[in-house]
Motif scaffolding. Structure first.
Motif, short mmCIF file in Angstrom:
data_model
loop_
_atom_site.label_atom_id
_atom_site.label_comp_id
_atom_site.label_asym_id
_atom_site.label_seq_id
_atom_site.Cartn_x
_atom_site.Cartn_y
_atom_site.Cartn_z
N THR B 261 0.85 -1.19 0.00
CA THR B 261 0.00 0.00 0.00
C THR B 261 0.89 1.24 0.00
OG1 THR B 261 -0.16 -0.08 2.40
CG2 THR B 261 -1.97 -1.05 1.16
N ALA B 262 0.48 2.21 -0.82
CA ALA B 262 1.25 3.44 -0.96
C ALA B 262 0.47 4.60 -0.37
CB ALA B 262 1.54 3.71 -2.43
N HIS B 263 1.19 5.51 0.27
CA HIS B 263 0.60 6.67 0.92
C HIS B 263 1.38 7.90 0.46
CE1 HIS B 263 -0.05 3.17 3.43
NE2 HIS B 263 -0.97 3.78 4.11
N THR B 264 0.71 8.77 -0.27
CA THR B 264 1.39 9.97 -0.76
C THR B 264 0.50 11.19 -0.51
OG1 THR B 264 0.42 9.93 -2.97
CG2 THR B 264 2.37 8.56 -2.62
N ALA B 265 0.95 12.32 -1.00
CA ALA B 265 0.16 13.54 -0.85
C ALA B 265 -1.13 13.48 -1.66
CB ALA B 265 0.99 14.74 -1.28
N SER B 266 -1.21 12.54 -2.61
CA SER B 266 -2.41 12.42 -3.44
C SER B 266 -3.43 11.43 -2.88
CB SER B 266 -2.06 11.94 -4.85
OG SER B 266 -1.01 12.68 -5.38
N LEU B 267 -2.94 10.27 -2.45
CA LEU B 267 -3.83 9.18 -2.07
C LEU B 267 -3.13 8.32 -1.04
CD1 LEU B 267 -5.13 8.06 -5.59
CD2 LEU B 267 -6.53 9.00 -3.78
N VAL B 268 -3.92 7.68 -0.20
CA VAL B 268 -3.34 6.77 0.79
C VAL B 268 -3.94 5.38 0.68
CG1 VAL B 268 -2.77 8.62 2.41
CG2 VAL B 268 -4.98 7.45 2.60
N GLU B 269 -3.23 4.41 1.24
CA GLU B 269 -3.68 3.01 1.28
C GLU B 269 -3.92 2.46 -0.13
OE1 GLU B 269 -6.91 2.60 4.14
OE2 GLU B 269 -5.99 4.12 5.43
N ALA B 270 -3.19 2.97 -1.09
CA ALA B 270 -3.44 2.67 -2.50
C ALA B 270 -2.57 1.52 -2.99
CB ALA B 270 -3.17 3.91 -3.34
N ARG B 271 -3.16 0.70 -3.82
CA ARG B 271 -2.42 -0.39 -4.46
C ARG B 271 -2.36 -0.15 -5.96
NH1 ARG B 271 -3.27 -5.76 -0.94
NH2 ARG B 271 -3.71 -4.71 1.00
#
Lengths: 336, 336, 336, 336
Positions: B261-271
């Motif tokens: 899961t990726a967490h950035t300034a745009s979106l979190v918990e993203a795959r």
């Protein structure tokens, strides 16, 4: 319905506004006096939330229509205002920290302990419904014997340099919340080990402070607590907590502004970033903190952290600072 | 270790390649013959995975070194090849569908039923480890009495127009997998209601086919099944399944290429998006389907869907087509 | 297709079996010799996976049909076997740790560095597809400048007392994997701070070892790494990893045996517990570790951790032990 | 701050209590009159939330101190009370459904359309912050062209038999919320197909009603909507919604009372069951529904569903009933 408690409020900055709003919103409280040396702040707060405005603390201690105080003025004023509240025998809720200097805290300690009126500390996170539920479930034995706590706590963005300069450093300003949260589960911390780093902020480095720290606490029963902090977080306010025990683990992940998951050609299961401001995450906690204070005043068994908790968190912050500077684990005895 | 079964393979297109690879990878199987009228395809497949190449099906039925057949040639050839496999008493695994014309299927039915050698159908999803686990747990009673199934099944992208033209339509080509999955849990479907739409593809509309459909199945015990299909999905292969019962629900979400899961300034918990190709999602299922076929040949109680399952799925597809075209619920009796 | 590499295997205990299976399953490797002083173990392994059995290491070094070695015998034999492999100029994959005594490792260091044949270390987690993907994405800059790593690593259950006695202690036996994982991202660790506890196991306490530890590593760029370990975990093998950077965070949660979520009157969104055995979690990693070793032998740029990585992990383990025992942060220089 | 609107409330049953509490809690509203033929209910509600109590509706229409009405009395009274509110030119918020008989609704339609004062319907789910956010994001084009909606809506437990008897059936009582939610995204529904079942409740079967239904709606642009309902759900109130479009998907899963995940030897990542009562899930929605009604009265562009929306939902419910009973898809024209 009982008569609402009449509150006096010191300080009308950001956190003072939070308390003014909570007092105004509670059916059990009214805002009676607002005090700020910047009297315009006091006046506009009173206009919004009720009460009389003054620049003079003495006006509040002289008033005969105050049942309780909230001290949200700058940290250097806390000890004096608590002292006067004790003299006046008025219950007081004071924002953390009590002071940046443990000697000044200790000087007031016996008097606070002897008081018949409560002095409670503004460690609002204990009243966050999620953390409170976690603490209750651990206390009820859901995961057996508690062995480890893992706390990750990162602010959305570094504070202004002017704030850093008077903050007392990251341990006393930011980690102090995590110290209190650790003590919410494990009151008797006996040893502190900390490391600090300067990872991204030249302003914080210039102030001689760390912008990221890691702390290990040990409690009297051999329990281990890890705390990881950073003064920035690209994806928003990062506030996670987990408790590990002999029978399992309970976990609270981040809580953000939206529960919707988005699936596109770029990313799936994605949520919008977490909160960018602590009030969005802990708004409920501030309201519930006030209600718990009112319960304490009403004579219920207090759920509010008290003067000793405020002192303990500061001792842990001091020990962490010392450990990070010397490379040595520091023993503490919060019961002395 | 027993001697590996010697396989003959019909068809060396995309799905033929999948089976050739499974046969080659299994220690219990070897590829002995490869047949494709495009003999170059047969030759390159044999070069990669073993065996002799031919353009003539007759060569395989005349050979004395074939223990089992996989029929992965175009749909119109299936009935004839199954028929010849039955005559030759060679076990056969045939890709779905048996045929697009139920009359041709029915004409072969009694002969298939009378055979001492198994004819199994390539409904690979029953062998996906996740779906198989779900079916097992439902069968074991984990959610009490099964009441509802919800199937969402969307392809990453629409197939080429040439494929659509010979596919038999979305119900017989795509939904047929979902019909079989429904029957994996509820074999005795008694009623079919379907609606179709043209939402995005003019090519599919021009072919007189739907690009999105919704089907409701009813089973003999009053259970309800919903199936939602689309011929495209921006976020990848969408394959979800849930079973609802009197005591709870079991659910399988999408399985993608990454667990990070990726967490950035745009979106979190993203795959990263789900698979863009069915083989990435169901690769294991194809391998396990072959192993189950080998088990069936070895005399174990068959876990493989058989001729009757292939026929049932086609009946449901026909009924869905009829329902979608007439606006009427269609009764079926799979036991007749 | 090239000729498979002929492997000699030392050790046929649990981890030896893992390697024997990987060698046997790889089309690029065959098991040629199996050596174990308990010659029955060697014989049964050879019977299962191929090769000749012997109790004598000398037989392998005298053989002219070995292209590569896997050293999976007990730790005290590693240094000697690596030494002999270097003499024989045979590539060797050695299980971690090289030895429990850094002096013995250092004595071999120059010789290993001078070798034309690779000596690689069995830090299999670098080859776990999920961790490898995470490392790649961090290296590609997805989260900007790396600032913090958080590693949580807990075993399902404590090892037998006999194992604990010869393990070298939790840092050298268990945390050593996490030290290497930290170095997979941040090779140049410069400072180690550790705390240990005895939380649940009297057997481990009696052995003078810790059953739970927390470690803070600092890398040359000021990066901070936290590692939390426990020798037990009620809910299965707990293996989590997250990387925090200036631009975001990448996270890998636990991977368990099932993706199904269950919803009942008791609990919702629940999965069955995580793996109870490390091979279920890291089976793929062992296979991919062997393939990477074969790639290294074939002359590709090595992705395998080498002798220096094995030495570095041991230095960090020693430093952690020293820190935990003295209460002092320990400086290390892995480049000396 | 403007003067609060003075509300009259009809009905003090469960839903009447909800509205009384919302009115009392809003700074923009006060409860002025409470009417219930069971005058004790009216009196206790007035005692709790303010206002005068009466058993006579006429008292409210004769009063000169009412600015707005909330109609939360039993369904058979709705048409008459709306009619009188229209005559009295008082804005009214009426609970769904307007009536169980479309003829009675149609009889009032022209008058409602001609009114200068708003009549709004209590489809509270449109005001749930999560659903409202989803609708906004779809409307903003985040997933391109909307193609499919999937709604799963299951009640925690079947209602009492007495309630079932007067409910108008599951489509008019329960699915009606989902019909309105579908129309929140796709107002122009043109076709309805439904199937019903009796899966678990003999009481509901005895009443001639279904305990589980599945509905497919088609909108004017070919969009497809699936709705799956059940009158029971072992794991709590199951309320899920997803919107699928040409560019992606947006999804709302269940929202429960706790965010804590538990990990034990039995299950991991588990949460306590979802809400067991609709008010726990939709409490905010009721409050926001009232605020939107006040905004509408204040002359803002109305976000509240109106009389036509109430009529449309009933038409869809009637069509669903007809479809489920006849096995035929039913065309509707909500614009006639």
């Amino acid at each position: 319905m009982t008569t609402p408690l009449r509150f006096g409020l010191f300080g009308t900055g950001r956190i003072g506004q939070v308390h003014a709003a909570s007092i105004s919103a509670s059916p059990r409280a009214t805002l009676q006096w607002v005090c700020d040396p910047f009297v315009d702040g006091a006046r506009s707060t009173a206009a919004n939330y009720g009460g009389r405005a003054t620049a003079e603390p003495a006006d509040l201690f002289a008033a005969d229509d105050i049942d309780a105080l909230v001290i949200a003025s700058p940290t250097p004023t806390h000890v004096d205002l608590i002292d006067r509240a004790l003299d006046a025998q008025i219950p007081a809720l004071c924002e953390k920290p009590i002071d940046l200097d443990i000697a000044r805290v200790d000087a007031l300690r016996a008097k606070a302990a002897a008081s018949t009126q409560p002095v409670v500390l503004g460690f609002n996170r204990r009243f966050d419904p999620h953390f409170a539920e976690l603490q209750r479930r651990v206390a009820e034995g859901e995961i057996g014997t508690l062995e480890q706590l893992s706390i990750i706590s990162r602010d959305p963005a570094e504070p202004p340099a002017a704030y850093v300069a008077v903050s007392g450093g990251i341990f006393r300003d930011m980690t102090i919340h995590d110290f209190d949260m650790a003590r919410f589960f494990l009151p008797d911390i006996v040893r502190v080990t900390a490391r600090g780093a300067n990872q991204f902020s030249s302003a914080i480095a210039d102030a001689g402070d760390f912008d990221a720290v890691v702390v290990t606490l040990e409690a009297a029963g051999g329990e281990l607590v890890t705390i990881a902090n950073s003064r920035h977080s690209a994806y928003g306010y990062d506030q996670r907590f987990e408790a590990f025990g002999s029978g399992g683990m309970l976990q609270i992940g981040n809580i953000g502004p939206s529960v919707i998951t988005a699936h596109t050609a770029s990313l799936v299961e994605a949520r919008v970033p977490y909160h960018s401001f602590f009030l969005e995450r802990y708004g409920d906690a501030y309201r519930l903190e006030l209600e718990a204070f009112i319960d304490t005043i009403a004579g219920e068994p207090s759920r509010s952290p008290g003067f000793e908790d405020g002192r303990a968190a500061l001792i842990l912050a001091d020990a962490a600072e010392q450990s990070a500077r010397t490379g040595r684990t520091v023993d503490v005895d919060l019961n002395l």
